[in-house]
Scaffold this motif. Structure first.
Motif, PDB file in Angstrom:
ATOM      1  N   LYS A 171       1.639  -2.954  -2.506  1.00  0.00           N
ATOM      2  CA  LYS A 171       0.190  -3.110  -2.379  1.00  0.00           C
ATOM      3  C   LYS A 171      -0.401  -2.072  -1.421  1.00  0.00           C
ATOM      4  O   LYS A 171      -1.495  -1.542  -1.661  1.00  0.00           O
ATOM      5  N   TRP A 191      -5.999  -4.324  -2.910  1.00  0.00           N
ATOM      6  CA  TRP A 191      -4.941  -5.294  -3.132  1.00  0.00           C
ATOM      7  C   TRP A 191      -4.810  -6.114  -1.855  1.00  0.00           C
ATOM      8  O   TRP A 191      -4.609  -5.558  -0.773  1.00  0.00           O
ATOM      9  N   LEU A 192      -4.926  -7.416  -1.953  1.00  0.00           N
ATOM     10  CA  LEU A 192      -4.851  -8.281  -0.779  1.00  0.00           C
ATOM     11  C   LEU A 192      -3.383  -8.600  -0.476  1.00  0.00           C
ATOM     12  O   LEU A 192      -2.662  -9.115  -1.332  1.00  0.00           O
ATOM     13  N   GLU A 194      -0.693 -10.773   1.135  1.00  0.00           N
ATOM     14  CA  GLU A 194      -0.617 -12.186   1.479  1.00  0.00           C
ATOM     15  C   GLU A 194       0.659 -12.490   2.258  1.00  0.00           C
ATOM     16  O   GLU A 194       1.638 -11.728   2.177  1.00  0.00           O
ATOM     17  N   PRO A 195       0.656 -13.577   3.018  1.00  0.00           N
ATOM     18  CA  PRO A 195       1.881 -13.972   3.730  1.00  0.00           C
ATOM     19  C   PRO A 195       3.040 -14.139   2.743  1.00  0.00           C
ATOM     20  O   PRO A 195       2.886 -14.737   1.676  1.00  0.00           O
ATOM     21  N   ASP A 197       4.560 -11.615   1.229  1.00  0.00           N
ATOM     22  CA  ASP A 197       4.687 -10.466   0.318  1.00  0.00           C
ATOM     23  C   ASP A 197       5.841  -9.544   0.702  1.00  0.00           C
ATOM     24  O   ASP A 197       6.399  -8.846  -0.149  1.00  0.00           O
TER      25      ASP A 197
END
Length: 282
Positions: A171, A191-192, A194-195, A197
């Motif tokens: 990302k 692109w976020l 996230e915890p 990833d």
């Protein structure tokens, strides 16, 4: 997200028609063969532009991407086969206009070389001809050594090339590439991260980066007799203008248009000028 028109042996195939009246033309809009896209090509901005120009749009999801459940061998030939399969199943009148952006344009060139009788014209935006031109002209080669983005791109790209990348790094690379590829970075869709990833693998089609070094179409492009309309942003770091000039020089029937205030996506940086150009060449 648009639902597939059909799912054939795990391949999701789409078509959309203009809402205001009959379609004036059919366009096969090739999807990106990699995973750096937020949604199917049938829901992207290029599809909206074509619909606004009264075009019927045909596309598909590559194997192992979005609604396609078919296993992938991650090859260029696979993309060519899926393209022909989509046309055949939808019984599209041929030859047809084929359009692609970036790596999808590379696949369009390969399809035209393999099945020239299927193609009426090619419309290519920011097209590479293979690995050599990317290495020679594109990023990070064309960045200065003191630019942080150069080293970030090289590091995250190397991890992807050797299949050592996690989802967070994937990302980060996507955010970097998308941001620097636009003249107006605010247009980039992030692109976020996230915890968790960092513990997750990247999408399967992120492995396309391992296929790219095997592709070189430039020596064959002189065989393409169809009209080819090339569009490049003059500030494109991925496929700079020399890439387009090199492709034009070997094609017998090609027109090259440059968008002075655009990067890798003229349809995003200069939407009105791009729409006008597209209406003229479609």
């Amino acid at each position: 997200m648009t639902a597939p028109f059909m799912l054939h042996k795990g391949l999701a195939i789409y078509q959309r028609r203009p809402k205001n009246g009959p379609a004036k033309a059919s366009v096969l809009l090739l999807p990106y063969p990699h995973a750096h896209c937020h949604r199917p090509m049938i829901d992207e901005a290029l599809t909206d532009l074509l619909l606004a120009l009264q075009c019927r749009v045909i596309s598909f999801d590559p194997p192992a991407m979005f609604s396609s459940t078919r296993k992938t061998d991650m090859s260029l030939e696979e993309m060519v086969r899926c393209t022909l399969e989509s046309l055949s199943l939808l019984e599209i009148e041929r030859p047809v206009t084929v359009m692609g952006h970036s790596m999808a344009a590379l696949c369009a060139l390969a399809f035209c070389l393999r099945y020239p009788e299927q193609v009426k014209r090619l419309i290519l935006i920011g097209a590479p001809s293979g690995y050599r031109c990317i290495r020679r002209f594109g990023m990070p080669k064309n960045w200065h050594f003191w630019q942080l983005e150069k080293w970030q791109c090289m590091y995250w790209g190397a991890l992807a090339l050797f299949n050592k990348q996690n989802l967070a790094q994937y990302k980060k690379l996507g955010n970097l590439v998308e941001r620097v590829s636009l003249v107006n970075p605010s247009l980039a869709e992030p692109w976020l991260i996230e915890p968790g990833d960092q513990q997750r693998p990247p999408p399967k089609r992120s492995q396309w980066i391992q296929t790219v070094p095997t592709i070189e179409l430039l020596p064959q492009l002189h065989q393409i007799q169809q009209p080819v309309f090339l569009a490049y942003g003059q500030q494109d770091p991925q496929t700079p203008v020399p890439v387009g000039e090199e492709i034009q020089s070997v094609l017998p029937n090609a027109q090259l248009t440059l968008f002075p205030h655009s990067g890798h996506a003229p349809f995003a940086d200069e939407p009105e000028a791009f729409k006008q150009w597209l209406a003229e060449v479609i």
